[in-house]
Design an enzyme around this catalytic site. Sequence first.
Site, PDB file in Angstrom:
ATOM      1  N   PRO A 139      36.764  32.467  38.181  1.00 50.60           N
ATOM      2  CA  PRO A 139      37.018  31.213  38.845  1.00 50.60           C
ATOM      3  C   PRO A 139      36.640  32.417  40.158  1.00 50.60           C
ATOM      4  O   PRO A 139      37.277  32.903  40.886  1.00 50.60           O
ATOM      5  CB  PRO A 139      37.955  30.225  39.055  1.00 50.60           C
ATOM      6  CG  PRO A 139      39.195  31.360  38.054  1.00 50.60           C
ATOM      7  CD  PRO A 139      38.607  32.851  37.633  1.00 50.60           C
ATOM      8  N   HIS A 140      35.665  31.676  40.591  1.00 48.28           N
ATOM      9  CA  HIS A 140      35.372  32.010  42.263  1.00 48.28           C
ATOM     10  C   HIS A 140      34.451  30.217  42.672  1.00 48.28           C
ATOM     11  O   HIS A 140      33.699  29.616  41.738  1.00 48.28           O
ATOM     12  CB  HIS A 140      34.842  32.835  42.284  1.00 48.28           C
ATOM     13  CG  HIS A 140      33.073  33.000  41.663  1.00 48.28           C
ATOM     14  ND1 HIS A 140      33.140  32.865  40.569  1.00 48.28           N
ATOM     15  CD2 HIS A 140      31.985  32.771  41.716  1.00 48.28           C
ATOM     16  CE1 HIS A 140      31.700  32.850  39.558  1.00 48.28           C
ATOM     17  NE2 HIS A 140      30.846  32.411  40.715  1.00 48.28           N
ATOM     18  N   GLY A 141      34.216  31.222  44.621  1.00 54.04           N
ATOM     19  CA  GLY A 141      33.758  29.507  44.973  1.00 54.04           C
ATOM     20  C   GLY A 141      31.656  29.287  44.614  1.00 54.04           C
ATOM     21  O   GLY A 141      31.554  30.019  44.288  1.00 54.04           O
TER      22      GLY A 141
END
Length: 144
Positions: free
Chosen positions: A62-64
Amino acid sequence: MGDLLARDAIRLDERAGSRDEAIRRCGAVLVEVGAVGPAYVEAMLDRERGVSTYIGEGVAIPHGTLHSKETVLRDALAVLRFPDGVDWDGQDVRVCVAIAAAGDGHLDILAQLAEILMDPDQAARLRDATEPAHVLDLLVMERS
């Protein structure tokens, strides 16, 4: 990866009832270690709604979004292990490697992580890690 992954950003006994709850936990750790502002957590959820960050072998990253880079205070990783697993759109995720990156530094991280996951034994070691030192050895020491 050694300068990106601090021992206090490794959590190996997490629980989450859903993918979104797991992402929130990942984001909370990045906030706790001073890598991102709180708005980054919502950007991580936005990213997941657009494109799954599941990459195989029980691992998600998960990342932005591209637009969330201004909320990144410093590049960092967080590794969260979910021993009971999390349903990730039909996939069983046991480890999340959360990424906070303001620039392109995450590309090197992704390449190194892909190298680990291509080896089933190393991927299993990551999924089964019970001590932060094991994660650091796998992600940092063996990559040096």
